[in-house]
Structure formats: structure tokens, C-alpha cells
Design a protein around this motif. Structure first.
Motif, mmCIF file in Angstrom:
data_model
loop_
_atom_site.group_PDB
_atom_site.id
_atom_site.type_symbol
_atom_site.label_atom_id
_atom_site.label_comp_id
_atom_site.label_asym_id
_atom_site.label_seq_id
_atom_site.Cartn_x
_atom_site.Cartn_y
_atom_site.Cartn_z
ATOM 1 N N ARG A 1 0.842 -1.193 0.000
ATOM 2 C CA ARG A 1 0.000 0.000 0.000
ATOM 3 C C ARG A 1 0.878 1.243 0.000
ATOM 4 O O ARG A 1 1.830 1.326 0.767
ATOM 5 C CB ARG A 1 -0.926 0.021 1.220
ATOM 6 C CG ARG A 1 -2.135 -0.876 1.074
ATOM 7 C CD ARG A 1 -2.929 -0.960 2.359
ATOM 8 N NE ARG A 1 -4.191 -1.651 2.158
ATOM 9 C CZ ARG A 1 -4.326 -2.966 2.043
ATOM 10 N NH1 ARG A 1 -3.254 -3.734 2.110
ATOM 11 N NH2 ARG A 1 -5.509 -3.524 1.862
ATOM 12 N N GLU A 2 0.534 2.164 -0.865
ATOM 13 C CA GLU A 2 1.157 3.475 -0.796
ATOM 14 C C GLU A 2 0.272 4.338 0.092
ATOM 15 O O GLU A 2 -0.954 4.350 -0.042
ATOM 16 C CB GLU A 2 1.278 4.108 -2.182
ATOM 17 C CG GLU A 2 1.982 5.458 -2.127
ATOM 18 C CD GLU A 2 1.972 6.173 -3.461
ATOM 19 O OE1 GLU A 2 2.655 7.207 -3.560
ATOM 20 O OE2 GLU A 2 1.284 5.712 -4.382
ATOM 21 N N GLN B 1 -5.042 5.315 0.896
ATOM 22 C CA GLN B 1 -4.277 4.109 0.585
ATOM 23 C C GLN B 1 -4.463 3.755 -0.887
ATOM 24 O O GLN B 1 -5.579 3.817 -1.399
ATOM 25 C CB GLN B 1 -4.765 2.923 1.415
ATOM 26 C CG GLN B 1 -4.717 3.109 2.903
ATOM 27 C CD GLN B 1 -5.290 1.906 3.623
ATOM 28 O OE1 GLN B 1 -4.968 0.764 3.309
ATOM 29 N NE2 GLN B 1 -6.148 2.149 4.597
ATOM 30 N N GLU B 2 -3.369 3.395 -1.531
ATOM 31 C CA GLU B 2 -3.457 2.917 -2.905
ATOM 32 C C GLU B 2 -2.640 1.638 -3.026
ATOM 33 O O GLU B 2 -1.454 1.611 -2.679
ATOM 34 C CB GLU B 2 -2.941 3.962 -3.887
ATOM 35 C CG GLU B 2 -3.056 3.528 -5.341
ATOM 36 C CD GLU B 2 -2.624 4.614 -6.312
ATOM 37 O OE1 GLU B 2 -2.215 4.254 -7.435
ATOM 38 O OE2 GLU B 2 -2.679 5.796 -5.942
ATOM 39 N N ASN C 1 -2.225 -8.294 -15.974
ATOM 40 C CA ASN C 1 -2.844 -8.673 -14.711
ATOM 41 C C ASN C 1 -2.211 -7.963 -13.526
ATOM 42 O O ASN C 1 -2.623 -8.147 -12.392
ATOM 43 C CB ASN C 1 -2.734 -10.190 -14.503
ATOM 44 C CG ASN C 1 -3.527 -10.963 -15.532
ATOM 45 O OD1 ASN C 1 -4.644 -10.592 -15.855
ATOM 46 N ND2 ASN C 1 -2.931 -12.030 -16.060
ATOM 47 N N ASP C 2 -1.204 -7.163 -13.800
ATOM 48 C CA ASP C 2 -0.512 -6.465 -12.733
ATOM 49 C C ASP C 2 -1.288 -5.221 -12.334
ATOM 50 O O ASP C 2 -1.965 -4.596 -13.144
ATOM 51 C CB ASP C 2 0.895 -6.074 -13.197
ATOM 52 C CG ASP C 2 1.812 -5.754 -12.040
ATOM 53 O OD1 ASP C 2 1.341 -5.816 -10.895
ATOM 54 O OD2 ASP C 2 2.985 -5.450 -12.288
ATOM 55 N N VAL C 3 -1.182 -4.866 -11.067
ATOM 56 C CA VAL C 3 -1.820 -3.656 -10.563
ATOM 57 C C VAL C 3 -0.849 -2.499 -10.701
ATOM 58 O O VAL C 3 0.280 -2.564 -10.241
ATOM 59 C CB VAL C 3 -2.215 -3.817 -9.076
ATOM 60 C CG1 VAL C 3 -2.854 -2.538 -8.554
ATOM 61 C CG2 VAL C 3 -3.166 -4.989 -8.915
ATOM 62 N N GLU D 1 3.575 7.988 -9.038
ATOM 63 C CA GLU D 1 2.526 8.917 -9.421
ATOM 64 C C GLU D 1 1.186 8.415 -8.902
ATOM 65 O O GLU D 1 0.835 7.250 -9.035
ATOM 66 C CB GLU D 1 2.477 9.058 -10.945
ATOM 67 C CG GLU D 1 3.699 9.778 -11.517
ATOM 68 C CD GLU D 1 3.542 10.019 -12.995
ATOM 69 O OE1 GLU D 1 2.454 9.717 -13.526
ATOM 70 O OE2 GLU D 1 4.489 10.515 -13.615
ATOM 71 N N ASN D 2 0.434 9.326 -8.322
ATOM 72 C CA ASN D 2 -0.825 8.952 -7.696
ATOM 73 C C ASN D 2 -1.988 9.091 -8.666
ATOM 74 O O ASN D 2 -2.070 10.044 -9.427
ATOM 75 C CB ASN D 2 -1.092 9.845 -6.476
ATOM 76 C CG ASN D 2 0.009 9.716 -5.449
ATOM 77 O OD1 ASN D 2 0.605 8.661 -5.317
ATOM 78 N ND2 ASN D 2 0.278 10.795 -4.740
ATOM 79 N N ASP D 3 -2.865 8.128 -8.626
ATOM 80 C CA ASP D 3 -4.113 8.184 -9.374
ATOM 81 C C ASP D 3 -5.230 8.152 -8.345
ATOM 82 O O ASP D 3 -5.533 7.113 -7.765
ATOM 83 C CB ASP D 3 -4.207 6.989 -10.322
ATOM 84 C CG ASP D 3 -5.482 7.023 -11.158
ATOM 85 O OD1 ASP D 3 -6.359 7.866 -10.867
ATOM 86 O OD2 ASP D 3 -5.594 6.212 -12.085
#
Length: 244
Positions: A184-185, A195-196, A210-212, A226-228
Motif C-alpha cells: 500500500r502506498e 491508501q493505494e 494482470n498487474d496492478v 505517481e498517484n491516481d
């Protein structure tokens, strides 16, 4: 002596300036090898404490240790030799810059900045427990109050450690369940945190659909991701992060 004088004497509260809780040194096991079998099968040899301290004493590392949000990543945590010392030194900094009002938030940000992967479950359990013990010790020495397991701070610290210190194989990018290793970032949002979820594999060159959060090109493990905001959770108070 009359009855009133006896009563006053018995009920008198004697004050002391002695601290109830003292900051403890990080204790290390001097055994660097558990067994020849583990060395042969896993290449497991622990790092001695003197070497950990020497490596962390580098000026560039010390600068990061005095930054609450500067991230550290240990790809083979063992029983947490580096994790314990990094957390201890980061919390020493927290102790220096905080008061009793700001300590909790600052300490959790410091804890959120430390990530690790460990292959062997027994090592993982010890590393997590050691980090929790250090966190509790710093809290109690600074606040001079026992940290109950029923408090938001305790629950949040435990949640962060479980999210950041995980089981897995850094070579395969997967855990024992054959799932991609996830972290988690922790994203500051005003006076709260989001949390991302991202995968360890996403930090490297890959085009796995399939990767996050798969990224083109390689990212630094200590760099900014970089945040989304569309992928991030709703912001919550940092001391209630365990509530998600």
C-alpha cells in the motif's frame, strides 16, 4: 496524632520525577546463522548489528532517516535487522520533533515509510513483532503511558506493519499463494491519509496486464509513485487507518 492527621497522611500522594517507561536499546541475536540447511536452501545469513549501524550511518541515509516520508525497502528482511534499526532511528527523530499532540501522526508516517519482503514465515513473524515492540516502546517512553491494544494507535500501527512487511519471493514477485506481492502506498491528503494498492512487480519493467499499476520503465524503490486518485481509498484519519 489525631484521627484527621492520620487520614491525611495515609491519603497523601507522593510525586516522583522518575519515568515509568524508559527507551530501550534494540536487542539483537548474535547468531547470524540458524542452521546449515537454511543457508544451503535459502542463503540465509543475518546481518550483524554493527554492520547495520555502519551502513545506516552514511550521511545520505541519515538524511533520509530524518525525513518522515522518505521510504526504505528491504527485499530480504530476515528477522528485521535493518527494519528494527531504521524504525528505531526514525522514531528517535519523531521524538525530537514532536510533542504529545503530534507524536502519534508523525510516528505512523515514519512507520508507513518502511517496506519489506521476507520469504520465510518464521522470520516474517519475528520481524513484524520486533517492529511493533519498538513502536510501543517509543510511544510509552515519550508519552509515559502504556499503549493498550484496544487503542486506535495500536490497531493502526499493527495494520500498517502487516500491510508493509509481507511474505514473498522477490525473484518471482509472488507470495506463497502464487499471487503478486502487494503493498500500500500511503498518500497524505490534507490532515488525513489515502491508501493505494500497488504490486512489487509494478516497480519494474513489465507489461503484465494482470498487474496492478504496471508501469513502463523501471522505478526507483525509493522514488515517488505517481498517484491516481481514482484508485486510492477514501481519506481517513491516520490514527484510524485500520478502519480502511
Amino acid at each position: 496524632m489525631n484521627k484527621e492527621e492520620i487520614s491525611l497522611f495515609d491519603e497523601q500522594q507522593f510525586e516522583t520525577h522518575d519515568k515509568k517507561f524508559e527507551l530501550k536499546n534494540v536487542i539483537e541475536d548474535d547468531n547470524l546463522i540458524k542452521s546449515k540447511d537454511r543457508v544451503q536452501h535459502h542463503g540465509e545469513v543475518f546481518t550483524p548489528k554493527w554492520m547495520v549501524k555502519k551502513m545506516l550511518a552514511e550521511p545520505s541515509i541519515q538524511e533520509k532517516l530524518h525525513n518522515l516520508h522518505a521510504t526504505f525497502f528491504e527485499p530480504s528482511a530476515g528477522e528485521g535487522a535493518f527494519l528494527k534499526e531504521i524504525l528505531h532511528q526514525k522514531l528517535n527523530h519523531v521524538d525530537q520533533i514532536s510533542n504529545k499532540t503530534t507524536w502519534k501522526n508523525n510516528a505512523l508516517w515514519a512507520l508507513m515509510s518502511i517496506y519489506a519482503i521476507e520469504l520465510l514465515e518464521d522470520n516474517l513473524i519475528k520481524a513484524k513483532q520486533a517492529m511493533m515492540d519498538i513502536f510501543i516502546n517509543h510511544y510509552q517512553a515519550f508519552i509515559q503511558k502504556e499503549l493498550s491494544s484496544n487503542t486506535d494507535l495500536y490497531k493502526s500501527a499493527k495494520y500498517v506493519i502487516n500491510a508493509n512487511i509481507v511474505q514473498g519471493n522477490t525473484l518471482t514477485f509472488k507470495n506463497s499463494e502464487e499471487k503478486l506481492i502487494e503493498f500500500r502506498e500511503w498518500i497524505p491528503y490534507e490532515n488525513k491519509v489515502k491508501q493505494e494498492i500497488f504490486t512489487y512487480k509494478s516497480l519494474f519493467n513489465n507489461d503484465d496486464i494482470n498487474d496492478v499499476n504496471a508501469n513502463e520503465g523501471q522505478l526507483s524503490l525509493f522514488g515517488d509513485i505517481e498517484n491516481d486518485d481514482s484508485k486510492a481509498s477514501k481519506p481517513v484519519l491516520i490514527t484510524k487507518v485500520y478502519e480502511k
